[in-house]
Design a protein around this motif. Sequence first.
Motif, PDB file in Angstrom:
ATOM      1  N   THR A 116       0.826  -1.214   0.000  1.00 32.93           N
ATOM      2  CA  THR A 116       0.000   0.000   0.000  1.00 32.93           C
ATOM      3  C   THR A 116       0.857   1.259   0.000  1.00 32.93           C
ATOM      4  O   THR A 116       0.448   2.284  -0.526  1.00 32.93           O
ATOM      5  N   ILE A 117       2.051   1.163   0.600  1.00 29.28           N
ATOM      6  CA  ILE A 117       2.942   2.337   0.590  1.00 29.28           C
ATOM      7  C   ILE A 117       3.391   2.628  -0.839  1.00 29.28           C
ATOM      8  O   ILE A 117       3.353   3.789  -1.296  1.00 29.28           O
ATOM      9  N   VAL A 118       3.774   1.589  -1.549  1.00 31.20           N
ATOM     10  CA  VAL A 118       4.189   1.786  -2.945  1.00 31.20           C
ATOM     11  C   VAL A 118       3.027   2.354  -3.761  1.00 31.20           C
ATOM     12  O   VAL A 118       3.166   3.316  -4.522  1.00 31.20           O
ATOM     13  N   GLU A 119       1.899   1.727  -3.522  1.00 28.99           N
ATOM     14  CA  GLU A 119       0.708   2.200  -4.236  1.00 28.99           C
ATOM     15  C   GLU A 119       0.395   3.650  -3.890  1.00 28.99           C
ATOM     16  O   GLU A 119       0.074   4.465  -4.758  1.00 28.99           O
ATOM     17  N   THR A 120       0.505   3.933  -2.608  1.00 30.56           N
ATOM     18  CA  THR A 120       0.200   5.297  -2.151  1.00 30.56           C
ATOM     19  C   THR A 120       1.152   6.298  -2.790  1.00 30.56           C
ATOM     20  O   THR A 120       0.737   7.353  -3.277  1.00 30.56           O
ATOM     21  N   LEU A 121       2.461   5.936  -2.755  1.00 29.51           N
ATOM     22  CA  LEU A 121       3.450   6.853  -3.333  1.00 29.51           C
ATOM     23  C   LEU A 121       3.194   7.054  -4.835  1.00 29.51           C
ATOM     24  O   LEU A 121       3.232   8.182  -5.348  1.00 29.51           O
TER      25      LEU A 121
END
Lengths: 97, 232
Positions: free
Chosen positions: A11-16
């Motif tokens: 989700t962090i990658v997606e968020t970024l």
Amino acid sequence: MKKLLSSRGETIVETLTSIALLALAMAILATMLTAAYRLDKSAEEEEERLSAALRSAELFTNTVGSKNITITSDSGSVSVGVEAYGEPNSSLRTYKK
Amino acid sequence: MIHRFKEKLHGNRGASTVFAIILLLICSFAGSAALASANTNISRFDKRVEYQQSYLSASSAARLIIDEIKSCEPITATVANKNGEADFDFAYGSLLRPNGGLCQLIWEDICKITESAFYAEADLVREDSFDGSAWQGMALRSVDLPDERELIISADDENIMAVTARLSYSEERGAENLHVSLLCGEYGLGFDVGIEVDISGIAPISHEAAAEFKFNTDRTEIVRTDGGEESR
């Protein structure tokens, strides 16, 4: 790459990525809106200039010099001297004797 | 890896990149729409300038035509007409003295002959047909006058557009029976010229001053007469 393949922290990658895309989208939108606003503003100014030039031409308030009008028919032609009216910074012209 | 990436794209956990991409597309479309709208406004404006210039050129031409015709001095002049026999008939016509402008071109078209039923069969004789005479007369008509005449009105200014004027005459002729239609670009207008020439009103003065014209003894030309005597 690791994060992409990993099942954790995705989700962090997606968020970024999303934030980056969002920023890009906003930048595009802002640029286009600014350009549209500028175009609109310049159209508005042109409109005002057009109205002023039209008024000047129709009311014969500002002369832009003497002109010659040529009237041509199948039987010949004649030339009539007239005074042209309008604003110097506009192409709108009218004339009268 | 691609499969994994697709899975993440389609994943419903946390923020999805798909939504961000969709948002990017929406923003791009919205921005494009705003730009296109502004651009349309600008191009419409250019079109409007052209239309306004058409209107100004046509209305200026209309004013010029009216001014030119109205600046012609209405006169009463004696007109000569051969009646088919040995004698000549004279009648008074409501003529307009050409002033060197537009009327010089259309003078014959707009000069009305009072008794049109008979005298319409006559030619108007221009001023230059007489030596130094300020008056006009007419002789037997040799050519049919047109019912319509087309004029091109152009200026030595590139901003002023050329106007096509179509002048339509009624059978009676006369400036009061003149219909003018103008076309310039996409703009067109039409109007009637209503110059009333009151013959009775100007007759007392003009009758005295009016020259009389008649054919010479050889019938080869029209000559001006003063008080019945031929002046040349």
